[in-house]
Design a protein around this motif. Structure first.
Motif, PDB file in Angstrom:
ATOM      1  N   LEU A  98       0.882  -1.238  -0.090  1.00 57.86           N
ATOM      2  CA  LEU A  98       0.123  -0.034   0.147  1.00 57.86           C
ATOM      3  C   LEU A  98       0.883   1.304   0.072  1.00 57.86           C
ATOM      4  O   LEU A  98       0.520   2.359  -0.515  1.00 57.86           O
ATOM      5  CB  LEU A  98      -1.008   0.078   1.182  1.00 57.86           C
ATOM      6  N   CYS A  99       1.931   1.392   0.790  1.00 58.80           N
ATOM      7  CA  CYS A  99       2.908   2.369   0.661  1.00 58.80           C
ATOM      8  C   CYS A  99       3.537   2.755  -0.710  1.00 58.80           C
ATOM      9  O   CYS A  99       3.727   3.754  -1.338  1.00 58.80           O
ATOM     10  CB  CYS A  99       3.940   2.124   1.707  1.00 58.80           C
ATOM     11  N   ASP A 100       3.731   1.555  -1.370  1.00 67.95           N
ATOM     12  CA  ASP A 100       4.120   1.546  -2.769  1.00 67.95           C
ATOM     13  C   ASP A 100       3.227   2.084  -3.677  1.00 67.95           C
ATOM     14  O   ASP A 100       3.815   2.549  -4.654  1.00 67.95           O
ATOM     15  CB  ASP A 100       4.762   0.199  -3.355  1.00 67.95           C
ATOM     16  N   ILE A 101       2.005   1.674  -3.529  1.00 66.99           N
ATOM     17  CA  ILE A 101       0.970   2.191  -4.371  1.00 66.99           C
ATOM     18  C   ILE A 101       0.733   3.567  -4.251  1.00 66.99           C
ATOM     19  O   ILE A 101       0.622   4.512  -5.122  1.00 66.99           O
ATOM     20  CB  ILE A 101      -0.371   1.367  -4.338  1.00 66.99           C
ATOM     21  N   PHE A 102       0.613   4.136  -2.937  1.00 71.65           N
ATOM     22  CA  PHE A 102       0.076   5.602  -2.710  1.00 71.65           C
ATOM     23  C   PHE A 102       1.351   6.583  -2.664  1.00 71.65           C
ATOM     24  O   PHE A 102       1.302   7.643  -3.131  1.00 71.65           O
ATOM     25  CB  PHE A 102      -0.636   5.578  -1.368  1.00 71.65           C
ATOM     26  N   CYS A 103       2.599   6.073  -2.140  1.00 68.51           N
ATOM     27  CA  CYS A 103       3.451   6.923  -2.024  1.00 68.51           C
ATOM     28  C   CYS A 103       4.553   6.797  -3.114  1.00 68.51           C
ATOM     29  O   CYS A 103       5.331   7.468  -3.398  1.00 68.51           O
ATOM     30  CB  CYS A 103       4.329   6.621  -0.607  1.00 68.51           C
ATOM     31  N   GLY A 104       4.834   5.478  -3.637  1.00 75.19           N
ATOM     32  CA  GLY A 104       5.746   5.110  -4.875  1.00 75.19           C
ATOM     33  C   GLY A 104       5.683   6.335  -6.149  1.00 75.19           C
ATOM     34  O   GLY A 104       6.334   6.688  -6.781  1.00 75.19           O
ATOM     35  N   THR A 105       4.398   6.472  -6.496  1.00 76.02           N
ATOM     36  CA  THR A 105       3.981   7.230  -7.611  1.00 76.02           C
ATOM     37  C   THR A 105       4.490   8.664  -7.230  1.00 76.02           C
ATOM     38  O   THR A 105       4.943   9.326  -8.101  1.00 76.02           O
ATOM     39  CB  THR A 105       2.548   7.222  -8.046  1.00 76.02           C
ATOM     40  N   CYS A 106       4.116   9.253  -5.962  1.00 71.53           N
ATOM     41  CA  CYS A 106       4.702  10.530  -5.741  1.00 71.53           C
ATOM     42  C   CYS A 106       6.074  10.631  -5.628  1.00 71.53           C
ATOM     43  O   CYS A 106       6.607  11.537  -6.187  1.00 71.53           O
ATOM     44  CB  CYS A 106       4.135  10.808  -4.290  1.00 71.53           C
ATOM     45  N   VAL A 107       6.888   9.645  -5.409  1.00 74.06           N
ATOM     46  CA  VAL A 107       8.482   9.845  -5.365  1.00 74.06           C
ATOM     47  C   VAL A 107       8.911   9.635  -6.785  1.00 74.06           C
ATOM     48  O   VAL A 107       9.747  10.515  -7.097  1.00 74.06           O
ATOM     49  CB  VAL A 107       8.861   8.563  -4.494  1.00 74.06           C
ATOM     50  N   ARG A 108       8.274   8.931  -7.582  1.00 74.26           N
ATOM     51  CA  ARG A 108       8.613   8.718  -8.848  1.00 74.26           C
ATOM     52  C   ARG A 108       8.390  10.294  -9.707  1.00 74.26           C
ATOM     53  O   ARG A 108       9.162  10.582 -10.791  1.00 74.26           O
ATOM     54  CB  ARG A 108       7.992   7.751  -9.505  1.00 74.26           C
TER      55      ARG A 108
END
Length: 112
Positions: A98-108
């Protein structure tokens, strides 16, 4: 990206089910013959304060099959331990996904 999270949620549900069933198996005790020829659950009505798990001399209540109480305690204790470990690992996988889904796109987006 959502599929691994769904699988981890399914694993967590299965692990929780394993923990619940193992706990109930430990609390109710084994199905055994107490000498009357009838198979019953002789430890089912015990309270948590007066548990058969901590009172090993009461294990002699079960005469058939031999060592069934020890088998029951070992089997369900192992399953309980494995279920708890599985639940923790699957839950951490859910949180990570869930962290990868929600926060991963912001970091990228910020890196580009």
């Amino acid at each position: 990206m959502l599929f691994p999270v769904l699988l981890a949620i399914q694993g967590t549900v299965g692990a929780v089910y394993c923990v619940v069933i193992s706990s109930l198996g430990l609390l109710s005790g084994p199905l055994c013959d107490t000498g009357s020829g009838n198979y019953t659950y002789p430890f089912r009505n015990y309270s948590l304060d007066n548990s058969y798990l901590l009172n090993q001399p009461t294990w002699a209540t079960c005469q058939e099959p031999e060592h069934i109480v020890l088998w029951n305690v070992v089997l369900f204790s192992i399953q309980l331990g494995i279920g708890v470990v599985e639940a923790v690992l699957c839950l951490s996988q859910v949180v990570s996904g869930l962290c990868d889904i929600f926060c991963g796109t912001c970091v990228r987006k910020g890196q580009g």
